[in-house]
Design a protein around this motif. Structure first.
Motif, PDB file in Angstrom:
ATOM      1  N   UNK A  55       8.511   6.723   0.037  1.00 30.31           N
ATOM      2  CA  UNK A  55       7.425   6.328   0.939  1.00 30.31           C
ATOM      3  C   UNK A  55       7.483   7.113   2.238  1.00 30.31           C
ATOM      4  N   UNK A  56       6.343   7.642   2.653  1.00 28.15           N
ATOM      5  CA  UNK A  56       6.212   8.226   3.987  1.00 28.15           C
ATOM      6  C   UNK A  56       6.225   7.068   4.978  1.00 28.15           C
ATOM      7  N   UNK A  57       6.930   7.218   6.068  1.00 30.23           N
ATOM      8  CA  UNK A  57       7.003   6.140   7.047  1.00 30.23           C
ATOM      9  C   UNK A  57       5.689   6.003   7.803  1.00 30.23           C
ATOM     10  N   UNK A  58       5.130   7.124   8.251  1.00 33.67           N
ATOM     11  CA  UNK A  58       3.916   7.107   9.073  1.00 33.67           C
ATOM     12  C   UNK A  58       2.712   7.529   8.235  1.00 33.67           C
ATOM     13  N   UNK A  59       1.870   6.565   7.915  1.00 34.23           N
ATOM     14  CA  UNK A  59       0.644   6.840   7.164  1.00 34.23           C
ATOM     15  C   UNK A  59      -0.511   6.130   7.850  1.00 34.23           C
ATOM     16  N   UNK A  60      -1.719   6.664   7.654  1.00 31.40           N
ATOM     17  CA  UNK A  60      -2.886   5.938   8.140  1.00 31.40           C
ATOM     18  C   UNK A  60      -3.031   4.684   7.283  1.00 31.40           C
ATOM     19  N   UNK A  61      -3.630   3.667   7.811  1.00 28.98           N
ATOM     20  CA  UNK A  61      -3.660   2.384   7.100  1.00 28.98           C
ATOM     21  C   UNK A  61      -2.325   1.689   7.302  1.00 28.98           C
ATOM     22  N   UNK A  62      -1.819   1.062   6.260  1.00 31.26           N
ATOM     23  CA  UNK A  62      -0.536   0.392   6.425  1.00 31.26           C
ATOM     24  C   UNK A  62       0.597   1.426   6.360  1.00 31.26           C
ATOM     25  N   UNK A  63       1.617   1.203   7.144  1.00 26.09           N
ATOM     26  CA  UNK A  63       2.737   2.139   7.228  1.00 26.09           C
ATOM     27  C   UNK A  63       3.629   2.050   5.995  1.00 26.09           C
ATOM     28  N   UNK A  64       4.509   3.018   5.863  1.00 28.04           N
ATOM     29  CA  UNK A  64       5.486   2.979   4.791  1.00 28.04           C
ATOM     30  C   UNK A  64       6.423   1.792   4.915  1.00 28.04           C
ATOM     31  N   UNK A  65       6.738   1.407   6.132  1.00 32.40           N
ATOM     32  CA  UNK A  65       7.618   0.253   6.355  1.00 32.40           C
ATOM     33  C   UNK A  65       6.950  -1.035   5.861  1.00 32.40           C
ATOM     34  N   UNK A  66       5.678  -1.198   6.156  1.00 32.40           N
ATOM     35  CA  UNK A  66       4.954  -2.383   5.685  1.00 32.40           C
ATOM     36  C   UNK A  66       4.784  -2.342   4.168  1.00 32.40           C
ATOM     37  N   UNK A  67       4.515  -1.164   3.630  1.00 35.42           N
ATOM     38  CA  UNK A  67       4.413  -1.018   2.180  1.00 35.42           C
ATOM     39  C   UNK A  67       5.728  -1.430   1.523  1.00 35.42           C
ATOM     40  N   UNK A  68       6.846  -0.983   2.094  1.00 37.26           N
ATOM     41  CA  UNK A  68       8.167  -1.336   1.552  1.00 37.26           C
ATOM     42  C   UNK A  68       8.399  -2.845   1.600  1.00 37.26           C
ATOM     43  N   UNK A  69       8.007  -3.464   2.693  1.00 40.69           N
ATOM     44  CA  UNK A  69       8.178  -4.916   2.806  1.00 40.69           C
ATOM     45  C   UNK A  69       7.433  -5.638   1.691  1.00 40.69           C
ATOM     46  N   UNK A  70       6.228  -5.190   1.411  1.00 44.25           N
ATOM     47  CA  UNK A  70       5.426  -5.821   0.353  1.00 44.25           C
ATOM     48  C   UNK A  70       5.978  -5.515  -1.036  1.00 44.25           C
ATOM     49  N   UNK A  79      15.172   0.934  -5.647  1.00 47.12           N
ATOM     50  CA  UNK A  79      15.471   1.766  -4.481  1.00 47.12           C
ATOM     51  C   UNK A  79      14.183   2.252  -3.799  1.00 47.12           C
ATOM     52  N   UNK A  80      14.198   2.199  -2.479  1.00 50.74           N
ATOM     53  CA  UNK A  80      13.087   2.725  -1.671  1.00 50.74           C
ATOM     54  C   UNK A  80      13.688   3.796  -0.768  1.00 50.74           C
ATOM     55  N   UNK A  81      13.123   5.000  -0.856  1.00 60.20           N
ATOM     56  CA  UNK A  81      13.582   6.120  -0.051  1.00 60.20           C
ATOM     57  C   UNK A  81      12.452   6.507   0.886  1.00 60.20           C
ATOM     58  N   UNK A  82      12.768   6.545   2.184  1.00 59.54           N
ATOM     59  CA  UNK A  82      11.752   6.890   3.173  1.00 59.54           C
ATOM     60  C   UNK A  82      11.792   8.387   3.452  1.00 59.54           C
ATOM     61  N   UNK A  83      10.625   8.991   3.473  1.00 57.17           N
ATOM     62  CA  UNK A  83      10.476  10.415   3.805  1.00 57.17           C
ATOM     63  C   UNK A  83       9.495  10.508   4.951  1.00 57.17           C
ATOM     64  N   UNK A  84       9.660  11.538   5.749  1.00 63.63           N
ATOM     65  CA  UNK A  84       8.753  11.678   6.878  1.00 63.63           C
ATOM     66  C   UNK A  84       8.671  13.128   7.302  1.00 63.63           C
TER      67      UNK A  84
END
Length: 84
Positions: A55-70, A79-84
């Protein structure tokens, strides 16, 4: 076993670069890319499933962090790996 990988990034070039890197390392994988967290979450709600999430951390719409939470609400162990 085929590894199912979700790649979510609002930049198409970044999605393609990550897919290329992953496919070089994992010959038995299937990558599905998404341009937004909303699109990924809708696919999951429709029964989609993945072994790993990038998941990209900074995206338009909901962020990668919020996507991960859901994602964690329905899949606490993938596993969730954040890329940016």
């Amino acid at each position: 076993m085929i590894l199912r990988i979700a790649i979510c990034d609002d930049a198409q070039a970044d999605r393609q670069r990550l897919i290329s890197l992953i496919e070089k390392e994992y010959l038995s994988c299937e990558c599905q890319s998404y341009a937004s967290g909303e699109a990924l979450l809708m696919d999951l709600e429709d029964g989609g499933s993945f072994d790993i999430f990038f998941l990209d951390i900074f995206m338009s719409g909901i962020s990668g962090m919020e996507t991960a939470r859901r994602i964690r609400e329905g899949n606490p162990s993938a596993p969730i790996i954040f890329v940016s």
